[in-house]
Design a protein around this motif. Structure first.
Motif, PDB file in Angstrom:
ATOM      1  N   TYR A 206       0.821  -1.220   0.000  1.00 41.26           N
ATOM      2  CA  TYR A 206       0.000   0.000   0.000  1.00 41.26           C
ATOM      3  C   TYR A 206       0.853   1.268   0.000  1.00 41.26           C
ATOM      4  N   TYR A 212       1.702   5.203   3.441  1.00 43.33           N
ATOM      5  CA  TYR A 212       0.920   4.120   2.851  1.00 43.33           C
ATOM      6  C   TYR A 212      -0.506   4.611   2.615  1.00 43.33           C
ATOM      7  N   ASP A 213      -1.133   4.094   1.579  1.00 41.52           N
ATOM      8  CA  ASP A 213      -2.505   4.481   1.243  1.00 41.52           C
ATOM      9  C   ASP A 213      -3.468   3.661   2.101  1.00 41.52           C
ATOM     10  N   LEU A 214      -3.649   4.105   3.349  1.00 36.08           N
ATOM     11  CA  LEU A 214      -4.484   3.409   4.319  1.00 36.08           C
ATOM     12  C   LEU A 214      -5.494   4.390   4.906  1.00 36.08           C
ATOM     13  N   THR A 229      -6.346   9.807   5.454  1.00 38.21           N
ATOM     14  CA  THR A 229      -5.503   8.812   4.804  1.00 38.21           C
ATOM     15  C   THR A 229      -4.071   8.959   5.296  1.00 38.21           C
ATOM     16  N   SER A 231      -1.347   8.285   3.877  1.00 38.13           N
ATOM     17  CA  SER A 231      -0.413   8.760   2.847  1.00 38.13           C
ATOM     18  C   SER A 231      -0.341  10.278   2.756  1.00 38.13           C
ATOM     19  N   GLU A 292      -6.783   1.225   8.447  1.00 40.51           N
ATOM     20  CA  GLU A 292      -6.926   0.085   7.555  1.00 40.51           C
ATOM     21  C   GLU A 292      -5.663  -0.768   7.531  1.00 40.51           C
ATOM     22  N   HIS A 293      -5.834  -2.083   7.697  1.00 44.41           N
ATOM     23  CA  HIS A 293      -4.758  -3.074   7.663  1.00 44.41           C
ATOM     24  C   HIS A 293      -3.792  -2.964   8.849  1.00 44.41           C
TER      25      HIS A 293
END
Length: 311
Positions: A206, A212-214, A229, A231, A292-293
Motif C-alpha cells: 500500500y 501508505y494508502d491506508l 488517509t 499517505s 486500515e490493515h
C-alpha cells in the motif's frame, strides 16, 4: 507479521503471540515484545514466529482473547504533529495561519509511558476536564537503536506500526500551555494502542506518498466523525525518527506517534462545524478508531477521579 501481547487463559500471565488466521500462537519463552527487538535485522522476530507456529505455548482464538497493548510499557513515547491538514484547519479556525516553524522542523512532545492502555480498555476522563477528546493517529515502534539517523536509513529502524489514540483534555491543555510549557496534564491521562504490532512488510503493498494508502477513521457512538488517509502525512516517519534521534539515542521499543490525521479529533471538527455538531466526549460514549490493515481501538469513556486541590 502481526504480534500481540495478551493475558493467557492457561496461566493468567502476559504472553507474546503471533497472530495467524484469527488465532494467537503464544510463545513459551517470551513475555515481553521488547525481547524480540534490538537485533537490527528482524532475525529474532522471524525465529520467534517459527517457534510460535511449530511449538506454541498455546493457541487462543482471537475472538475471546484478552489483549493488552503490544508494548504495555514502552521506554518512551514521542508524539509528533505531522499531518498538514490538521494543522492548517486548526490554525485557520483560530483565525491565523500555520506558524512557519512547523514547516522547518517536525514538532513533538513526550507523553506518559505509564498511562498506556490496551485496545479495549476503558478510558477515564481526565480529572477536572469538560472538553475531553480523542486523536486518531498511527505510531511506529523503534526496532533497533540509533542516534543522529539519516532520513534515508531511518525507516529501516522501524519494527512495526500500531494505531494510537492520544486522549486529550483540551481545557486543561489550553490552560497549562498559556504558561509556554506543555502539554502535560492535558495529555498524560491515557494513550491507547491497537492489538497488533504490524511489521512494515505487511503494509508495503500500500506504499504511497510519504507513507501508505491506508484509510484512517473514527466513530463516536456509531457515528462517523473522522476520515483521513495515512499517505497524506507531511513529515514522513523516516524524518520523524531522524529528528527524534538528533543528539540522542532511540531505543528498541520507543514509540513515535504521527499526530492527528486531518479531521481526526473533536477539537478540529468542533472549531469548523460547531460543538453542537461535534460535542466533547462524556462518560458513556463509545469511541472506535481504525487504521486500515493496521488495527482498531474500540473503547468506552468512563468518569474520571475528582480533582484533588493543590492549595
Amino acid at each position: 507479521m502481526r504480534w500481540s501481547t495478551y493475558l493467557s487463559p492457561t496461566d493468567g500471565r502476559e504472553h507474546v503471540a503471533l497472530s495467524r488466521d484469527g488465532r494467537l500462537h503464544g510463545l513459551r519463552d517470551v513475555t515481553n515484545l521488547l525481547e524480540l527487538l534490538g537485533d537490527g535485522f528482524g532475525e529474532r522476530m522471524a525465529k520467534a514466529a517459527e517457534r510460535a507456529l511449530q511449538d506454541p505455548f498455546e493457541v487462543v482464538e482471537e475472538a475471546g482473547a484478552q489483549f493488552l497493548a503490544p508494548i504495555p510499557a514502552p521506554p518512551s513515547i514521542r508524539d509528533f504533529m505531522a499531518f498538514e491538514e490538521h494543522v492548517k484547519t486548526s490554525s485557520e479556525a483560530l483565525g491565523h495561519g500555520v506558524n512557519p516553524v512547523w514547516y522547518e522542523i517536525p514538532l513533538f512532545y513526550f507523553t506518559n509511558p505509564a498511562a498506556v492502555h490496551g485496545p479495549h480498555d476503558d478510558v477515564a476522563v481526565s480529572p477536572g476536564s469538560a472538553r475531553f477528546d480523542y486523536e486518531l493517529e498511527i505510531a511506529a515502534v523503534v526496532g533497533r537503536a540509533g542516534s543522529d539517523l539519516d532520513p534515508a536509513q531511518a525507516e529501516s529502524h522501524i519494527a512495526g506500526y500500531m494505531v494510537l489514540c492520544d486522549w486529550s483534555a483540551r481545557d486543561l491543555q489550553e490552560q497549562e500551555m498559556r504558561g509556554l510549557l506543555g502539554p502535560a496534564k492535558g495529555k498524560d491521562g491515557a494513550t491507547s494502542f491497537s492489538r497488533y504490532l504490524v511489521t512494515p512488510d505487511e503494509l508495503e503493498p500500500y506504499r504511497a506518498g510519504n507513507a501508505y494508502d491506508l484509510a484512517m477513521t473514527a466513530q463516536v457512538n456509531g457515528t462517523q466523525y473522522s476520515r483521513g488517509t495515512f499517505s497524506t502525512i507531511y513529515w514522513s516517519f523516516a524524518e520523524l525518527l531522524a529528528y527524534a534521534s538528533r543528539g540522542t539515542t532511540l531505543r528498541p521499543g520507543d514509540v513515535v506517534g504521527s499526530g492527528t490525521v486531518g479531521t481526526g479529533c473533536i477539537l478540529e471538527l468542533s472549531r469548523v462545524h460547531g460543538e453542537e455538531a461535534f460535542p466533547w466526549l462524556r462518560p458513556g460514549d463509545r469511541v472506535r478508531l481504525e487504521v486500515e490493515h493496521v488495527g482498531v481501538i474500540d473503547v468506552g469513556v468512563v468518569p474520571g477521579p475528582a480533582v484533588v486541590p493543590l492549595r
